[in-house]
Every structure is written in structure tokens, then in C-alpha cells.
Write an enzyme that holds these catalytic residues in place. Structure first.
Site, PDB file in Angstrom:
ATOM      1  N   GLU A 197      26.676   1.159  51.354  1.00 29.81           N
ATOM      2  CA  GLU A 197      26.072  -0.029  51.991  1.00 29.81           C
ATOM      3  C   GLU A 197      25.388   0.232  53.333  1.00 29.81           C
ATOM      4  O   GLU A 197      25.538  -0.553  54.265  1.00 29.81           O
ATOM      5  CB  GLU A 197      27.135  -1.120  52.139  1.00 29.81           C
ATOM      6  N   GLU A 205      30.757  -1.310  40.511  1.00 32.01           N
ATOM      7  CA  GLU A 205      31.692  -2.380  40.896  1.00 32.01           C
ATOM      8  C   GLU A 205      31.421  -3.650  40.092  1.00 32.01           C
ATOM      9  O   GLU A 205      31.413  -4.760  40.628  1.00 32.01           O
ATOM     10  CB  GLU A 205      31.580  -2.662  42.407  1.00 32.01           C
TER      11      GLU A 205
HETATM   12  C1  HAH Z   1      32.053  -4.090  48.010  1.00 30.99           C
HETATM   13  N1  HAH Z   1      31.230  -4.702  48.979  1.00 30.99           N
HETATM   14  C2  HAH Z   1      32.683  -2.801  48.554  1.00 30.99           C
HETATM   15  O1  HAH Z   1      31.899  -1.677  48.208  1.00 30.99           O
HETATM   16  C3  HAH Z   1      34.090  -2.595  48.028  1.00 30.99           C
HETATM   17  O2  HAH Z   1      34.640  -1.478  48.689  1.00 30.99           O
HETATM   18  C4  HAH Z   1      34.954  -3.796  48.268  1.00 30.99           C
HETATM   19  O3  HAH Z   1      36.274  -3.581  47.789  1.00 30.99           O
HETATM   20  C5  HAH Z   1      34.357  -4.979  47.644  1.00 30.99           C
HETATM   21  C6  HAH Z   1      33.021  -5.074  47.515  1.00 30.99           C
HETATM   22  C7  HAH Z   1      30.463  -5.816  48.521  1.00 30.99           C
HETATM   23  C8  HAH Z   1      30.174  -6.830  49.558  1.00 30.99           C
HETATM   24  C9  HAH Z   1      31.035  -7.140  50.608  1.00 30.99           C
HETATM   25  O4  HAH Z   1      32.200  -6.492  50.733  1.00 30.99           O
HETATM   26  C10 HAH Z   1      30.715  -8.129  51.557  1.00 30.99           C
HETATM   27  C11 HAH Z   1      29.545  -8.801  51.436  1.00 30.99           C
HETATM   28  C12 HAH Z   1      28.705  -8.499  50.399  1.00 30.99           C
HETATM   29  C13 HAH Z   1      29.032  -7.528  49.474  1.00 30.99           C
END
Ligand code: HAH
Length: 338
Positions: free
Chosen positions: A138, A245
Site C-alpha cells: 500500500e 486478500e
Molecule cells: C488490508 N488493507 C491490509 O493489507 C491487510 O494487512 C489488513 O489485514 C486488511 C486489509 C486494506 C485497507 C485498509 O486496511 C484500510 C483502508 C483501506 C484498505
């Protein structure tokens, strides 16, 4: 739709054994509560949190590997593969990483040296056990003109913190496939930024082997067409693609309802239709898509419970609260067959 010709015991991972691994994100609780489901239908697991920086390395001189080690042992015991998630991220990284002993910001050299030490230690520990690592998670900005999101990594180390992370990971395990991973990956504006980032890394001969499409999707968005275009654009860089994911929220982005006690019939039907289209698409591109991981396994536990709407449950998977197949499961098997 429930198909009479389909045996309920068809394992998801067997249905796609010629195309890609089928994975699930797990945590110490679900390794116990979902064990039978996990070992039946999945042949890859990923730590939802247990390999993140804050879990493995809470203080400079202290690593905590117990939970991650247990996950690796589980995978070994059941002959499953492991995807590593994640080495460098702006979230779930402790402040000590960016601070000196007075609480001020460290300089670039110190931050990169700490990053190198963390990556070497973690990647070397699981060398040979992990087939692919999300090296950087990200880093691209969602909106606005800038390519990279603002973060302490970027502020202190500058934009080549990304290249450095890949170099350190490659040195520690030359066999592991190294991924850049992100969400909103199928939205055209962000897709082009992710494409530009990975293209520039490839041009600099940075050891990057793939792009992770997080695939946190819902009943309507993104469109199949946008997903297809994202896959094509990324694949044109000559890298592998992993769906890292996957989940399908039953709520639209602006739906803030908190009163639903179970998914409606319409939601389950639409979710099944979506899952079927996704897996048809993944199959179509199985030359480059080599792994598909759900961000959980069954509806009794998902990170989408209470997020982003507090007090709201979600039902984003293909197995229900009782670990039984949902319409989505049957439709995915249909996609596997034709
Ligand atoms: C993901 N982010 C992460 O990669 C993962 O490590 C986590 O457990 C869950 C989702 C997606 C995300 C976020 O955390 C916040 C805002 C938008 C998207």
C-alpha cells in the site's frame, strides 16, 4: 445456484489445482476454530497479522516469532503453502522504527539499516517455507496527483525505500517471489499509479516478480471490466499476479445499515454471481495469476465485521457462519468446470 451434479465435498483447491493455489488468511484463533475447513478447502495460508512488523518486532532488540512459527508449523503439518504478509507498510509498524533514543526522527541511513536488519531476519527465518512475500504494502496514494502516499518511510528514506526493500528481501531469499501489494487496484486512476511504480522498478532492475491485487470488492464494485483491464495492464509488465486478500462485502460503499442479522437472499445470489465471474476471469488469466487468497475463510470471522461501519457484521466469504457452502461456493465450482 445449488447444483445437484456437484459433490458437496469437492475441495476448492482441487477444483483449481491446474490453475492456482487457493489460500486463506488466518490468525491464531481461526487456526483452531476453522481448522477442518482450512485443511479441507485451502492449500495456502497467509498470516492476517502475525507476520506484520508490529507483531514480529515490537522493540528494536526484541523479536516475537511464536505466532508466526505456529502458523508455519500448521502449514507444514497439513502440506500447505505459505504467503508472507508483509515486510514494509505504513500501518502496524511500531514508532521505535522511525525514532532515535531521544524520540526524534532517525536519519535515512539508520532507517534503511533497520529495515535491512528486519527484512534479513524475518525472510531468512522462513526461507524455503514461504513461496511469495508481500514486500511492500500500500505505498501508492489513492487520490490526488502524487504517486506515493505520504508516510514516515517516504519522509525519512525517500522514494527508493521501495527498491531497497525488494533488494534486501531478494538477498535474504533469492527463491521467494517478491510482490508489491495494494487495494483499490482495479480503480483506473490508482491502477495507473501502481502500473507506473512497478514499471519504474522493473526498469531499474529491482527484483520484483509480481503484483498483489488485494481484491477487497463488493456486490457491484469494481466492475468486471475494470478488473479485467487491471489484470491486463499489470500482466503487460511481464510480472506474475496474485489475488491476495479476496472478499466480497455484501454492502455497497454508501450502505451504512447496521440492523441486518443475516445476509438477504438477494445478497447471496448476487454475491454468488460475482464470485463466479471473478473465478471465470482468474481462470482466463491463469497464465499470470498463480495464487488466489481469501482474506479469511468463512463468515464467522472477517476483518470486515465492524469495519468500516461500527456495529455491523459482514458475510463476505463462500462458506457461511457454520462453515457450510454458500451459493458462492457452488458457483465458483461451476466456474472451475467450464
Ligand atoms: C488490508 N488493507 C491490509 O493489507 C491487510 O494487512 C489488513 O489485514 C486488511 C486489509 C486494506 C485497507 C485498509 O486496511 C484500510 C483502508 C483501506 C484498505
Amino acid at each position: 445456484m445449488v447444483n445437484s451434479h456437484t459433490d458437496a465435498s469437492t475441495k476448492l483447491h482441487e477444483a483449481f489445482s491446474q490453475q492456482f493455489l487457493i489460500g486463506a488468511a488466518v490468525n491464531p484463533k481461526t487456526l483452531i476454530t476453522q481448522r477442518d475447513l482450512l485443511t479441507e478447502h485451502f492449500n495456502s495460508i497467509t498470516a492476517e497479522n502475525e507476520m506484520k512488523f508490529e507483531s514480529l518486532h515490537p522493540a528494536e532488540d526484541r523479536y516475537t516469532f511464536e505466532n508466526a512459527d505456529r502458523l508455519i508449523a500448521f502449514a507444514k503439518a497439513y502440506g500447505m503453502a505459505v504467503r508472507g504478509h508483509t515486510l514494509v507498510w505504513h500501518n502496524q509498524t511500531p514508532n521505535w522504527m522511525f525514532e532515535d533514543h531521544t524520540g526524534g526522527a532517525v536519519n535515512r541511513e539508520t532507517l534503511l539499516a533497520r529495515m535491512k536488519s528486519h527484512i534479513e531476519t524475518v525472510v531468512a527465518r522462513y526461507k524455503g517455507c514461504i513461496y511469495a512475500w508481500d514486500v511492500v504494502n500500500e505505498a501508492v496514494s489513492d487520490s490526488g496527483g502524487e504517486l506515493l502516499r505520504s508516510s514516515k518511510w517516504l519522509d525519512i528514506a525517500g522514494e527508493d525505500f521501495i527498491a531497497k526493500a525488494f533488494e534486501y528481501a531478494h538477498a535474504a531469499d533469492p527463491e521467494a517471489m517478491l510482490f508489491y501489494n495494494d487495494y483499490n487496484e482495479s480503480i483506473p486512476e490508482k491502477r495507473e499509479k501502481i502500473y507506473a511504480l512497478v514499471k519504474s522498478l522493473k526498469e531499474k532492475d529491482v527484483p520484483i516478480h509480481g503484483i498483489g491485487l488485494q481484491a477487497h470488492w463488493n456486490l457491484e464494485h469494481p466492475s468486471i471490466d475494470d478488473i479485467r483491464q487491471a489484470i491486463e495492464r499489470y500482466a503487460s509488465l511481464g510480472v506474475k499476479l496474485h489475488i491476495t486478500e479476496l472478499d466480497v462485502s455484501v454492502f455497497q460503499h454508501d450502505d451504512r445499515r447496521t440492523d441486518l442479522l443475516a445476509p438477504t437472499k438477494e445478497m447471496l445470489v448476487r454475491q454468488a454471481e460475482r464470485y463466479k465471474q471473478f473465478f471465470q476471469l482468474f481462470k482466463e488469466y491463469s497464465e499470470c495469476i498463480t495464487s488466489v487468497t481469501f482474506w479469511g475463510a468463512a463468515d464467522d470471522y472477517t476483518w470486515l465485521d465492524n469495519f468500516p461501519v461500527k456495529g455491523r457484521k459482514n458475510w463476505p466469504f463462500v462458506f457461511n457462519m457454520a462453515h457450510k457452502p454458500k451459493p458462492s461456493y457452488w458457483d465458483i465450482l461451476d466456474a472451475a468446470r467450464y
